[in-house]
Design an enzyme around this catalytic site. Structure first.
Site, short mmCIF file in Angstrom:
data_model
loop_
_atom_site.label_atom_id
_atom_site.label_comp_id
_atom_site.label_asym_id
_atom_site.label_seq_id
_atom_site.Cartn_x
_atom_site.Cartn_y
_atom_site.Cartn_z
N SER A 223 49.63 6.07 67.30
CA SER A 223 48.82 7.01 68.08
C SER A 223 49.74 7.95 68.84
CB SER A 223 47.95 6.24 69.08
OG SER A 223 47.45 7.14 70.04
N HIS B 164 47.29 8.55 64.11
CA HIS B 164 46.05 8.46 64.89
C HIS B 164 46.08 9.50 66.01
CE1 HIS B 164 42.62 6.05 66.48
NE2 HIS B 164 43.12 6.31 67.68
N ASP C 101 44.04 11.02 69.19
CA ASP C 101 42.98 10.72 70.16
C ASP C 101 42.48 12.00 70.81
OD1 ASP C 101 42.80 7.78 70.17
OD2 ASP C 101 44.91 7.89 70.76
N MET D 218 40.02 13.48 73.46
CA MET D 218 39.24 13.06 74.64
C MET D 218 38.75 14.29 75.38
SD MET D 218 41.59 10.02 76.16
CE MET D 218 42.49 8.87 75.09
N HIS E 183 40.30 10.22 66.21
CA HIS E 183 39.44 9.34 67.00
C HIS E 183 38.80 10.20 68.08
CE1 HIS E 183 39.28 5.67 69.95
NE2 HIS E 183 38.09 6.08 69.58
N MET F 16 36.79 10.69 71.08
CA MET F 16 36.18 10.10 72.27
C MET F 16 35.52 11.24 73.03
SD MET F 16 39.30 7.54 73.07
CE MET F 16 40.34 8.45 71.93
N MET G 54 37.35 -1.02 69.25
CA MET G 54 38.20 -0.77 70.41
C MET G 54 38.56 -2.09 71.07
SD MET G 54 38.83 2.42 70.56
CE MET G 54 39.79 2.33 72.07
N ASP H 117 42.06 -0.71 67.77
CA ASP H 117 42.73 0.31 68.60
C ASP H 117 42.80 -0.16 70.05
OD1 ASP H 117 43.75 2.61 69.71
OD2 ASP H 117 41.98 3.85 69.29
C1 DX5 Z 1 42.86 4.69 73.86
C2 DX5 Z 1 43.21 5.30 72.53
C3 DX5 Z 1 44.27 4.60 71.80
C4 DX5 Z 1 45.61 4.55 72.49
C5 DX5 Z 1 46.22 3.23 72.17
O1 DX5 Z 1 41.65 5.21 74.31
O2 DX5 Z 1 42.07 5.33 71.71
O3 DX5 Z 1 44.42 5.13 70.49
O4 DX5 Z 1 46.50 5.55 72.09
O5 DX5 Z 1 47.38 3.08 72.91
P1 DX5 Z 1 48.14 1.67 72.99
O6 DX5 Z 1 48.52 1.28 71.60
O7 DX5 Z 1 49.29 1.96 73.87
O8 DX5 Z 1 47.16 0.69 73.60
ZN ZN Z 2 42.38 5.87 69.58
#
Ligand code: DX5
Ligand code: ZN
Length: 222
Positions: free
Chosen positions: A5, A28, A30, A32, A61, A63, A132, A170
């Site tokens: 990620s 990956h 993210d 947000m 991903h 969010m 998650m 994740d």
């Molecule tokens: C959190 C993200 C993850 C995050 C995971 O909301 O969706 O993808 O990057 O990070 P680690 O592996 O550090 O928990």
């Molecule tokens: Zn993620």
């Protein structure tokens, strides 16, 4: 499969950070929106630039609120897999069909306390289920063990032919947690801090993959 990620990468050097994980299966990303989750990262313009900068399949991903409106743009841009949250989706079946029609794999994500049973019919339309294992929003949090019960449930349904999808996890995946997730039946492991926090990200990816293979012999080549 290991999906680093880039949330834990240096956002001022994203192209270099993609080059640093060349041996990874997916990258990956993210997204947000500071609405569905209390954090803000990046959106479609940055994803479009990332897609130009790498050959690694991009795993988005989302969010975000209102994925019914925004998700398909990521598929049209060329993301390999686009995941939306079931808690945010008004019509998850329509989203999956839109994503697939735009040429992407369709992913559905569930937060740690969201049960999976109500969505078994919906999941027939999906290619990936992202379980998650932390509350979405931030990297570097601790792994929530009880989500592995959901992984086991879905693994059984996939292995018995009732569902056909890839199980992704994740949050909090690292050298101490990946084996338990692999034993439960995860196919694809997202890892942010465990990869980008390592001195050598490529070595960290290989080490995580080896641990997952040893923990679950399903992954060993025949
Ligand atoms: C959190 C993200 C993850 C995050 C995971 O909301 O969706 O993808 O990057 O990070 P680690 O592996 O550090 O928990
Ligand atoms: Zn993620």
């Amino acid at each position: 499969m290991i999906a680093p990620s880039i949330l834990s990468a240096d956002f001022a050097r994203l192209a270099d950070e993609l080059a640093a994980i060349e041996g990874s299966d997916w990258v990956h990303v993210d997204v947000m929106d500071n609405h569905f989750v209390p954090n803000l990262t990046l959106g479609l313009p940055v994803v479009q630039s990332l897609l130009k900068a790498t050959d690694i399949p991009v795993d988005c991903h989302l969010m975000i609120s209102d994925p019914d409106r925004w998700a398909v743009g990521y598929a049209e841009a060329g993301a390999y897999n686009v995941t939306v949250h079931v808690e945010a989706a008004a019509d998850p079946i329509a989203i999956a069909r839109d994503l697939r029609a735009a040429g992407a794999k369709a992913g559905l994500s569930i937060k740690p306390d969201t049960p999976v049973e109500p969505y078994l019919e919906v999941l027939r339309e999906y290619d990936t289920l992202l379980v998650m294992s932390v509350e979405p929003g931030f990297g570097g949090q601790s792994f929530i063990e009880h989500v592995l019960d959901k992984v086991r449930t879905i693994r059984r349904l996939v292995d018995t032919g009732h569902l056909n999808l890839l199980v992704e996890i994740d949050g909090g995946i690292n050298a101490t947690t990946i084996e338990r997730a692999a034993e439960a039946g995860v196919d694809c492991f997202v890892a942010g801090s465990a990869v980008y926090g390592a001195a050598d990200p490529t070595k960290a990816i290989t080490a995580l993959r080896d641990q997952a293979r040893t923990a679950n012999h399903r992954f060993l080549p025949a």
